[in-house]
Scaffold this active site. Sequence first.
Site, PDB file in Angstrom:
ATOM      1  N   LYS A   1      -3.084   8.332   3.121  1.00  0.00           N
ATOM      2  CA  LYS A   1      -4.301   8.126   3.933  1.00  0.00           C
ATOM      3  C   LYS A   1      -4.091   8.621   5.359  1.00  0.00           C
ATOM      4  CE  LYS A   1      -7.243   6.129   1.007  1.00  0.00           C
ATOM      5  NZ  LYS A   1      -8.316   6.939   0.373  1.00  0.00           N
TER       6      LYS A   1
ATOM      7  N   TYR B   1       0.847  -1.200   0.000  1.00  0.00           N
ATOM      8  CA  TYR B   1       0.000   0.000   0.000  1.00  0.00           C
ATOM      9  C   TYR B   1       0.883   1.251   0.000  1.00  0.00           C
ATOM     10  CZ  TYR B   1      -4.349   2.573   0.713  1.00  0.00           C
ATOM     11  OH  TYR B   1      -5.428   3.416   0.564  1.00  0.00           O
TER      12      TYR B   1
HETATM   13  P1  NAD Z   1     -13.096   3.504  -7.662  1.00  0.00           P
HETATM   14  O1  NAD Z   1     -12.025   3.290  -8.685  1.00  0.00           O
HETATM   15  O2  NAD Z   1     -14.444   3.053  -7.990  1.00  0.00           O
HETATM   16  O3  NAD Z   1     -13.139   5.044  -7.211  1.00  0.00           O
HETATM   17  C1  NAD Z   1     -11.995   5.848  -7.191  1.00  0.00           C
HETATM   18  C2  NAD Z   1     -12.444   7.174  -7.739  1.00  0.00           C
HETATM   19  O4  NAD Z   1     -11.406   8.156  -7.649  1.00  0.00           O
HETATM   20  C3  NAD Z   1     -12.838   7.079  -9.226  1.00  0.00           C
HETATM   21  O5  NAD Z   1     -14.175   7.492  -9.376  1.00  0.00           O
HETATM   22  C4  NAD Z   1     -11.894   8.057  -9.896  1.00  0.00           C
HETATM   23  O6  NAD Z   1     -12.499   8.726 -10.981  1.00  0.00           O
HETATM   24  C5  NAD Z   1     -11.616   9.004  -8.742  1.00  0.00           C
HETATM   25  N1  NAD Z   1     -10.430   9.833  -8.985  1.00  0.00           N
HETATM   26  C6  NAD Z   1      -9.133   9.453  -9.058  1.00  0.00           C
HETATM   27  N2  NAD Z   1      -8.365  10.517  -9.370  1.00  0.00           N
HETATM   28  C7  NAD Z   1      -9.200  11.594  -9.493  1.00  0.00           C
HETATM   29  C8  NAD Z   1      -9.021  12.956  -9.822  1.00  0.00           C
HETATM   30  N3  NAD Z   1      -7.807  13.478 -10.133  1.00  0.00           N
HETATM   31  N4  NAD Z   1     -10.117  13.769  -9.828  1.00  0.00           N
HETATM   32  C9  NAD Z   1     -11.341  13.281  -9.543  1.00  0.00           C
HETATM   33  N5  NAD Z   1     -11.584  11.988  -9.242  1.00  0.00           N
HETATM   34  C10 NAD Z   1     -10.515  11.147  -9.222  1.00  0.00           C
HETATM   35  O7  NAD Z   1     -12.531   2.776  -6.350  1.00  0.00           O
HETATM   36  P2  NAD Z   1     -13.060   2.782  -4.832  1.00  0.00           P
HETATM   37  O8  NAD Z   1     -12.451   1.582  -4.224  1.00  0.00           O
HETATM   38  O9  NAD Z   1     -14.519   2.988  -4.802  1.00  0.00           O
HETATM   39  O10 NAD Z   1     -12.295   4.050  -4.221  1.00  0.00           O
HETATM   40  C11 NAD Z   1     -12.970   5.124  -3.582  1.00  0.00           C
HETATM   41  C12 NAD Z   1     -12.263   5.509  -2.295  1.00  0.00           C
HETATM   42  O11 NAD Z   1     -12.365   4.436  -1.375  1.00  0.00           O
HETATM   43  C13 NAD Z   1     -10.774   5.824  -2.423  1.00  0.00           C
HETATM   44  O12 NAD Z   1     -10.453   6.922  -1.604  1.00  0.00           O
HETATM   45  C14 NAD Z   1     -10.124   4.577  -1.895  1.00  0.00           C
HETATM   46  O13 NAD Z   1      -8.828   4.845  -1.373  1.00  0.00           O
HETATM   47  C15 NAD Z   1     -11.095   4.236  -0.804  1.00  0.00           C
HETATM   48  N6  NAD Z   1     -11.010   2.860  -0.281  1.00  0.00           N
HETATM   49  C16 NAD Z   1     -11.080   1.788  -1.129  1.00  0.00           C
HETATM   50  C17 NAD Z   1     -11.006   0.501  -0.621  1.00  0.00           C
HETATM   51  C18 NAD Z   1     -11.045  -0.705  -1.533  1.00  0.00           C
HETATM   52  O14 NAD Z   1     -10.559  -1.761  -1.122  1.00  0.00           O
HETATM   53  N7  NAD Z   1     -11.621  -0.613  -2.721  1.00  0.00           N
HETATM   54  C19 NAD Z   1     -10.885   0.309   0.770  1.00  0.00           C
HETATM   55  C20 NAD Z   1     -10.824   1.419   1.612  1.00  0.00           C
HETATM   56  C21 NAD Z   1     -10.899   2.696   1.064  1.00  0.00           C
HETATM   57  O1  0WE Z   2      -7.044   3.024  -1.600  1.00  0.00           O
HETATM   58  C1  0WE Z   2      -7.003   1.987  -2.224  1.00  0.00           C
HETATM   59  C2  0WE Z   2      -6.482   1.957  -3.641  1.00  0.00           C
HETATM   60  C3  0WE Z   2      -6.327   3.337  -4.223  1.00  0.00           C
HETATM   61  C4  0WE Z   2      -5.555   3.388  -5.505  1.00  0.00           C
HETATM   62  C5  0WE Z   2      -5.621   2.404  -6.490  1.00  0.00           C
HETATM   63  C6  0WE Z   2      -4.896   2.548  -7.663  1.00  0.00           C
HETATM   64  C7  0WE Z   2      -4.879   1.482  -8.745  1.00  0.00           C
HETATM   65  C8  0WE Z   2      -4.595   2.078 -10.108  1.00  0.00           C
HETATM   66  C9  0WE Z   2      -4.743   4.482  -5.728  1.00  0.00           C
HETATM   67  N1  0WE Z   2      -4.039   4.631  -6.854  1.00  0.00           N
HETATM   68  C10 0WE Z   2      -4.099   3.690  -7.826  1.00  0.00           C
HETATM   69  N2  0WE Z   2      -3.372   3.884  -8.960  1.00  0.00           N
HETATM   70  C11 0WE Z   2      -3.523   3.120 -10.071  1.00  0.00           C
HETATM   71  O2  0WE Z   2      -2.820   3.307 -11.082  1.00  0.00           O
HETATM   72  N3  0WE Z   2      -7.412   0.831  -1.589  1.00  0.00           N
HETATM   73  C12 0WE Z   2      -7.718   0.892  -0.199  1.00  0.00           C
HETATM   74  C13 0WE Z   2      -7.474  -0.482  -2.266  1.00  0.00           C
HETATM   75  C14 0WE Z   2      -6.168  -1.144  -2.059  1.00  0.00           C
HETATM   76  O3  0WE Z   2      -5.118  -0.895  -2.862  1.00  0.00           O
HETATM   77  C15 0WE Z   2      -4.036  -1.618  -2.373  1.00  0.00           C
HETATM   78  C16 0WE Z   2      -4.424  -2.325  -1.245  1.00  0.00           C
HETATM   79  C17 0WE Z   2      -5.801  -2.027  -1.023  1.00  0.00           C
HETATM   80  C18 0WE Z   2      -6.652  -2.528   0.074  1.00  0.00           C
HETATM   81  C19 0WE Z   2      -2.727  -1.675  -2.842  1.00  0.00           C
HETATM   82  C20 0WE Z   2      -1.815  -2.484  -2.175  1.00  0.00           C
HETATM   83  C21 0WE Z   2      -2.194  -3.185  -1.044  1.00  0.00           C
HETATM   84  C22 0WE Z   2      -3.492  -3.127  -0.569  1.00  0.00           C
END
Ligand code: NAD
Ligand code: 0WE
Length: 258
Positions: A164, A157
């Site tokens: 974060k 991560y």
């Molecule tokens: P997702 O890909 O569906 O959403 C990520 C969003 O970020 C997308 O809609 C993308 O358009 C937007 N984004 C990225 N760069 C941007 C920019 N420059 N301007 C505007 N929008 C931008 O994935 P998700 O998992 O729904 O992620 C949403 C949030 O949840 C993130 O903050 C992620 O870190 C957090 N999160 C995800 C997980 C997971 O496991 N999926 C767990 C905990 C927290």
């Molecule tokens: O916040 C996240 C992921 C956010 C994210 C994902 C990407 C993939 C594509 C940010 N930047 C990028 N850039 C890209 O080019 N999570 C909480 C999901 C996540 O991502 C991981 C995790 C978990 C959980 C990455 C490594 C280890 C665990």
Amino acid sequence: MGFLTDKRILITGVASNRSIAWGVAQAMHREGAQLAFTYQGEKLRARVEDQATQCDSNIVLPLDVARDEDIAACFAALAEHWDGLDGIVHSIAFAPKEELEGDYVSAVTRQGFATAHDISSYSLAALAKAGRPLMAGRNGALVTMSYLGAVRAVPNYNVMGVAKASLEANVRYLAAALGPEGTRVNAVSAGPIRTLAAAGIADFRSMLKQVEERTPLRRNVTIDEVGNAAAFLCSDLASGITGDVLYVDTGYHILGLG
Ligand code: NAD
Ligand code: 0WE
């Protein structure tokens, strides 16, 4: 009557029907909120417009949080539709993909660090700043999405965990600054969910499996569960809660040895 009846809420971060922001939007729509949506880039426009329609919304605005002019234009457009704003959902994160694999020290770069912090943390303060005039004095709320990597060293991560941690500190500073005008600021810390942001992350499948085997509830969390918690935090049911991080992770973060 839903617990968000008559609340006007801006939803960022919808990119697909697996997005956490989509779980939030559906929960908020169910609870009676009026919603507006943003999308990042023209490729996502049609999809987000369709999802907005499903929530009885026709307010769909472009927003790339890397661009100050986009942020200004987004809130200017919103002000044409609404004379006030009760909530902002921030569900946005990005770091260059190469920084999310391997050991942190090898992977981190000055530019990757700056990008991760700009898009994933500063953007929350930027939205709070731009939305402030529309939100002041309405008992409004901001909610953002965090992850356990903010407070523990999670393999791969890397710089996103540092970003974060910054995001969660941002929540506290914003809560302290905006509290006097009635605006609350909180984060939901979600367990891992298969979304576009998780696509292509090395070993994401094995991470989901490990969580499932060890976490108290013995399963992964859903976008609906995260959505319900975010809807609660944006509502007057959470009127005494600000500056906090609510874990919606099937209990994983309480474990020492799983
Ligand atoms: P997702 O890909 O569906 O959403 C990520 C969003 O970020 C997308 O809609 C993308 O358009 C937007 N984004 C990225 N760069 C941007 C920019 N420059 N301007 C505007 N929008 C931008 O994935 P998700 O998992 O729904 O992620 C949403 C949030 O949840 C993130 O903050 C992620 O870190 C957090 N999160 C995800 C997980 C997971 O496991 N999926 C767990 C905990 C927290
Ligand atoms: O916040 C996240 C992921 C956010 C994210 C994902 C990407 C993939 C594509 C940010 N930047 C990028 N850039 C890209 O080019 N999570 C909480 C999901 C996540 O991502 C991981 C995790 C978990 C959980 C990455 C490594 C280890 C665990």
